[in-house]
Design a protein around this motif. Structure first.
Motif, PDB file in Angstrom:
ATOM      1  N   ALA B 213       0.853  -1.192   0.000  1.00 14.75           N
ATOM      2  CA  ALA B 213       0.000   0.000   0.000  1.00 14.75           C
ATOM      3  C   ALA B 213       0.884   1.236   0.000  1.00 14.75           C
ATOM      4  O   ALA B 213       1.912   1.264   0.656  1.00 14.75           O
ATOM      5  CB  ALA B 213      -0.916   0.005   1.218  1.00 14.75           C
ATOM      6  N   VAL B 214       0.460   2.226  -0.768  1.00 13.68           N
ATOM      7  CA  VAL B 214       1.193   3.492  -0.767  1.00 13.68           C
ATOM      8  C   VAL B 214       0.332   4.525  -0.064  1.00 13.68           C
ATOM      9  O   VAL B 214      -0.706   4.926  -0.569  1.00 13.68           O
ATOM     10  CB  VAL B 214       1.528   3.952  -2.204  1.00 13.68           C
ATOM     11  N   ASP B 215       0.735   4.909   1.132  1.00 10.74           N
ATOM     12  CA  ASP B 215       0.007   5.961   1.834  1.00 10.74           C
ATOM     13  C   ASP B 215       0.889   7.210   1.881  1.00 10.74           C
ATOM     14  O   ASP B 215       1.938   7.252   1.239  1.00 10.74           O
ATOM     15  CB  ASP B 215      -0.434   5.498   3.230  1.00 10.74           C
ATOM     16  N   THR B 216       0.478   8.223   2.632  1.00 10.17           N
ATOM     17  CA  THR B 216       1.229   9.487   2.571  1.00 10.17           C
ATOM     18  C   THR B 216       2.644   9.341   3.118  1.00 10.17           C
ATOM     19  O   THR B 216       3.553  10.023   2.665  1.00 10.17           O
ATOM     20  CB  THR B 216       0.508  10.607   3.363  1.00 10.17           C
ATOM     21  N   LEU B 217       2.837   8.412   4.077  1.00  8.76           N
ATOM     22  CA  LEU B 217       4.179   8.256   4.642  1.00  8.76           C
ATOM     23  C   LEU B 217       5.116   7.594   3.637  1.00  8.76           C
ATOM     24  O   LEU B 217       6.246   8.040   3.435  1.00  8.76           O
ATOM     25  CB  LEU B 217       4.132   7.442   5.940  1.00  8.76           C
ATOM     26  N   GLN B 220       5.958  10.078   1.062  1.00  6.75           N
ATOM     27  CA  GLN B 220       6.956  11.035   1.533  1.00  6.75           C
ATOM     28  C   GLN B 220       8.357  10.436   1.476  1.00  6.75           C
ATOM     29  O   GLN B 220       9.308  11.099   1.072  1.00  6.75           O
ATOM     30  CB  GLN B 220       6.624  11.433   2.966  1.00  6.75           C
ATOM     31  N   ILE B 223       9.446  10.313  -2.146  1.00  9.37           N
ATOM     32  CA  ILE B 223       9.796  11.653  -2.631  1.00  9.37           C
ATOM     33  C   ILE B 223      11.180  12.070  -2.119  1.00  9.37           C
ATOM     34  O   ILE B 223      11.999  12.612  -2.862  1.00  9.37           O
ATOM     35  CB  ILE B 223       8.716  12.687  -2.209  1.00  9.37           C
ATOM     36  N   ILE B 245      -3.064   0.529  -6.683  1.00  7.29           N
ATOM     37  CA  ILE B 245      -2.191   1.521  -6.060  1.00  7.29           C
ATOM     38  C   ILE B 245      -2.330   2.856  -6.788  1.00  7.29           C
ATOM     39  O   ILE B 245      -2.374   3.926  -6.168  1.00  7.29           O
ATOM     40  CB  ILE B 245      -0.718   1.057  -6.096  1.00  7.29           C
ATOM     41  N   THR B 248      -5.400   4.602  -5.460  1.00 10.31           N
ATOM     42  CA  THR B 248      -5.276   5.218  -4.131  1.00 10.31           C
ATOM     43  C   THR B 248      -4.370   6.447  -4.190  1.00 10.31           C
ATOM     44  O   THR B 248      -4.620   7.425  -3.499  1.00 10.31           O
ATOM     45  CB  THR B 248      -4.729   4.233  -3.065  1.00 10.31           C
ATOM     46  N   HIS B 251      -6.606   9.227  -5.364  1.00 14.99           N
ATOM     47  CA  HIS B 251      -7.562   9.669  -4.335  1.00 14.99           C
ATOM     48  C   HIS B 251      -6.882  10.429  -3.198  1.00 14.99           C
ATOM     49  O   HIS B 251      -7.429  11.375  -2.661  1.00 14.99           O
ATOM     50  CB  HIS B 251      -8.331   8.476  -3.768  1.00 14.99           C
ATOM     51  N   LEU B 252      -5.687   9.968  -2.848  1.00 12.74           N
ATOM     52  CA  LEU B 252      -4.977  10.669  -1.772  1.00 12.74           C
ATOM     53  C   LEU B 252      -4.522  12.053  -2.230  1.00 12.74           C
ATOM     54  O   LEU B 252      -4.263  12.925  -1.419  1.00 12.74           O
ATOM     55  CB  LEU B 252      -3.757   9.864  -1.311  1.00 12.74           C
ATOM     56  N   GLY B 253      -4.425  12.216  -3.556  1.00 12.15           N
ATOM     57  CA  GLY B 253      -3.963  13.505  -4.070  1.00 12.15           C
ATOM     58  C   GLY B 253      -2.448  13.618  -4.055  1.00 12.15           C
ATOM     59  O   GLY B 253      -1.892  14.716  -3.975  1.00 12.15           O
TER      60      GLY B 253
END
Ligand SMILES: Nc1ncnc2c1ncn2[C@@H]1O[C@H](COP(=O)(O)OP(=O)(O)OP(=O)(O)O)[C@@H](O)[C@H]1O
Ligand SMILES: [Mg+2]
Lengths: 134, 286
Positions: B213-217, B220, B223, B245, B248, B251-253
Motif C-alpha cells: 500500500a502506498v500511503d502518505t508516509l 513522503q 519523494i 495503487i 489510491t 484519491h490521496l492527491g
C-alpha cells in the motif's frame, strides 16, 4: 442496519499501524471485497491510524461489519484521547499539516471511502469512522 | 547456610558418577537431547562440567547469592549451555530443564546420604533454593540470547530487503518489497546513494510492485529518496504501480514528482533512451 463487532486493535506504536493494515486487509478480504476496494480502505485506515498514533498520542481501532439489507460493509473507527482538533475544516483541507507531513491524510482518507465521520473537540480527543461498502 | 552447602558438595563428591548418570537419564527422558540435536556426548560433557563447577563453587565458600564472584565459573557453564540452546531454537522450558532435572536425583542422593540426620530438611531446602536460582539464571540468559537473535534477524532483513541492482551501464534498479517504514527507508536511501556513486549511475528505477500500500508516509519516503538521488546526479523512474495503487495515489492527491512507468521493462526502455543506449535484436539467422 445490523452491526457486528469483530475486534479492537490497540494503537500504541508504529508496529501497531502495520497490524492495523493487516487486520483491515484480513477482514476486507474475508468479506469478499475487490482488490481495489481492499486497497482503498487499507490505505485510508493506515492514514487515520498514523494520525491517531502521532497526534492523538495513541488510541484504539474498532472493526465492525455492517449489514444493510443485501449490502455489506466494513466500518473502522479510530478513537484517541489526545488534544483534539480545534478547526476540523482546516485539518481536513489538503496540504494542511502541523507535523511536517504532506497534509493529505485526512482529506485523502475521506476520498478513499464511502462514508467518513469525524468528531473532535479540543481536550476531548478525536473519533473518526470510515465505511467502505462492498 | 554454607554448612548446608558443604553437605551438598560432599554428597556430590561421594557419588558424582552415579548422580551424573541419573541426571542425564532424567534429562534424556525429558527430551533434552531433542532427537539428536544435542549429542549424548555434549550433554554428558555439559552436565559433568556443571557438577564440577557447582562443587568447586561451594568449596570456595560460595553462598546463596549466585551473582557472587565464587559462582562465576558455574554461571559461565550455564551461560554457554543456555546460549547454545537459544540459538538452536530450544524453548525456554527445555532450557530451564537442564538445571531443574538435577533436582530429583540430587534430592534422592541427599536423602540417602543424610538419612538419619536432623539437618536433612535444611539441606534439602537450601539446595532446592539454589537450584531454583540457577535454573532461573538459565532462562534469563536464554531470553537475552533470543532477543539478540531476533535483533540480528531484523538487521539482516533490513539489508536483505533493500538490494540495489546494476541493471545496465549507468542504470540501477531498486526493487522495494514490503512495508517502507522510516528505518528501512533510511537504509534504502543510503544503499541507493552509495551505488549511484560507485556505478556512476544516471538513472535509478525504483520498482514498487512488492509494496502492498502506498500511503502518505510511503509517498513522503519515496519523494525524499528521489530528491536525494537527484542531488547525486541521478534521475529516478518509479515502476510497478499496480492499478489499485494508482487509484489510491490519485484519491490521496499524491504527487510523486517523478516519472512513472507501469512495468520495469517500460522503465528500462525509457532509461536506455535517456542514457543514449540501445538494445537491438540480432537479425534472425538461417
Ligand atoms: N487524531 C488527531 N488528533 C489531533 N490532531 C490531529 C489528529 N489527526 C489529525 N490531526 C491534525 O490534522 C492535521 C492534518 O492531518 P493529515 O493526516 O491530513 O495530515 P498530516 O498527518 O499532517 O500529514 P500526512 O497524513 O499527509 O502525512 C495534522 O497535521 C494534525 O494537526
Ligand atoms: Mg496524517
Amino acid at each position: 442496519m445490523l452491526t457486528e463487532t469483530i475486534e479492537t486493535v490497540p494503537i500504541r506504536s508504529s508496529e501497531d499501524i502495520v497490524r492495523v493494515r493487516q487486520k483491515v486487509r484480513f477482514h476486507a478480504d474475508a468479506m469478499g471485497m475487490s482488490l481495489i476496494d481492499q486497497t482503498k480502505i487499507i490505505t485510508a485506515a493506515s492514514e487515520i491510524a498514523r494520525n491517531t498514533f502521532e497526534y492523538g498520542g495513541g488510541g484504539e481501532l474498532l472493526l465492525e461489519i455492517l449489514r444493510d439489507g443485501a449490502r455489506r460493509g466494513l466500518r473502522v473507527t479510530f478513537s484517541d484521547e489526545g488534544p483534539g482538533i480545534a478547526d476540523i475544516e482546516q485539518a481536513m483541507s489538503d496540504h494542511f499539516t502541523t507535523g511536517g507531513g504532506l497534509g493529505l491524510g485526512l482529506g485523502g482518507a475521506k476520498r478513499l471511502v464511502n462514508e467518513f465521520d469525524i468528531k473532535s473537540q479540543p481536550g476531548e480527543g478525536t473519533r473518526i469512522s470510515l465505511i467502505r461498502w462492498k | 547456610m554454607p554448612a548446608n552447602f558443604d553437605a551438598l558438595a560432599s554428597a556430590i563428591e561421594q557419588s558424582e558418577k552415579d548422580l551424573l548418570r541419573r541426571w542425564i537419564a532424567a534429562l534424556t527422558a525429558a527430551g533434552a537431547t531433542r532427537s539428536g540435536q544435542t549429542s549424548d556426548k555434549d550433554l554428558k560433557d555439559a552436565c559433568g562440567r556443571f557438577l564440577n563447577e557447582l562443587r568447586n563453587a561451594i568449596k570456595n565458600g560460595a553462598g546463596e547469592d549466585i551473582s557472587s564472584e565464587q559462582w562465576q565459573n558455574a554461571r559461565e557453564v550455564l551461560e554457554e549451555i543456555s546460549t547454545a540452546r537459544a540459538l538452536r531454537g530450544y524453548s525456554p522450558v527445555e532450557t530451564a530443564l537442564f538445571v531443574f532435572s538435577l533436582k530429583e536425583p540430587l534430592f534422592d542422593l541427599l536423602r540417602q546420604t543424610l538419612a538419619r540426620e536432623e539437618r536433612l530438611a535444611d539441606v534439602l531446602v537450601a539446595s532446592g533454593g539454589l537450584l531454583d536460582r540457577l535454573g532461573l539464571f538459565t532462562t534469563e540468559v536464554y531470553q537475552k540470547s533470543r532477543e539478540e537473535v531476533i535483533k540480528r534477524q531484523q538487521d539482516e532483513l533490513l539489508e536483505l530487503s533493500t538490494p540495489v541492482i546494476q541493471l545496465w551501464d549507468k542504470i540501477l534498479a531498486l526493487p522495494l518489497i514490503g512495508t517502507l517504514d522510516s528505518a528501512r527507508t533510511q537504509t534504502v536511501m543510503e544503499n541507493l546513494l552509495q551505488m549511484i556513486v560507485d556505478a556512476e549511475a544516471e538513472i535509478a528505477i525504483i520498482d514498487i510492485t512488492g509494496v502492498p500500500a502506498v500511503d502518505t508516509l510511503v509517498a513522503q519516503h519515496l519523494i525524499k529518496t528521489v530528491a536525494a538521488a537527484r542531488l547525486m546526479g541521478a534521475d529516478c523512474i518509479i515502476s510497478g504501480i499496480r492499478p489499485q495503487i494508482a487509484q489510491t495515489i490519485v484519491h490521496l492527491g499524491l504527487d510523486l514528482q517523478v516519472v512513472s512507468k507501469a512495468t520495469m521493462a517500460d522503465a528500462l526502455s525509457l532509461a536506455l533512451k535517456k542514457t543514449g543506449q540501445k538494445v537491438e535484436r540480432i537479425a534472425a539467422r538461417g
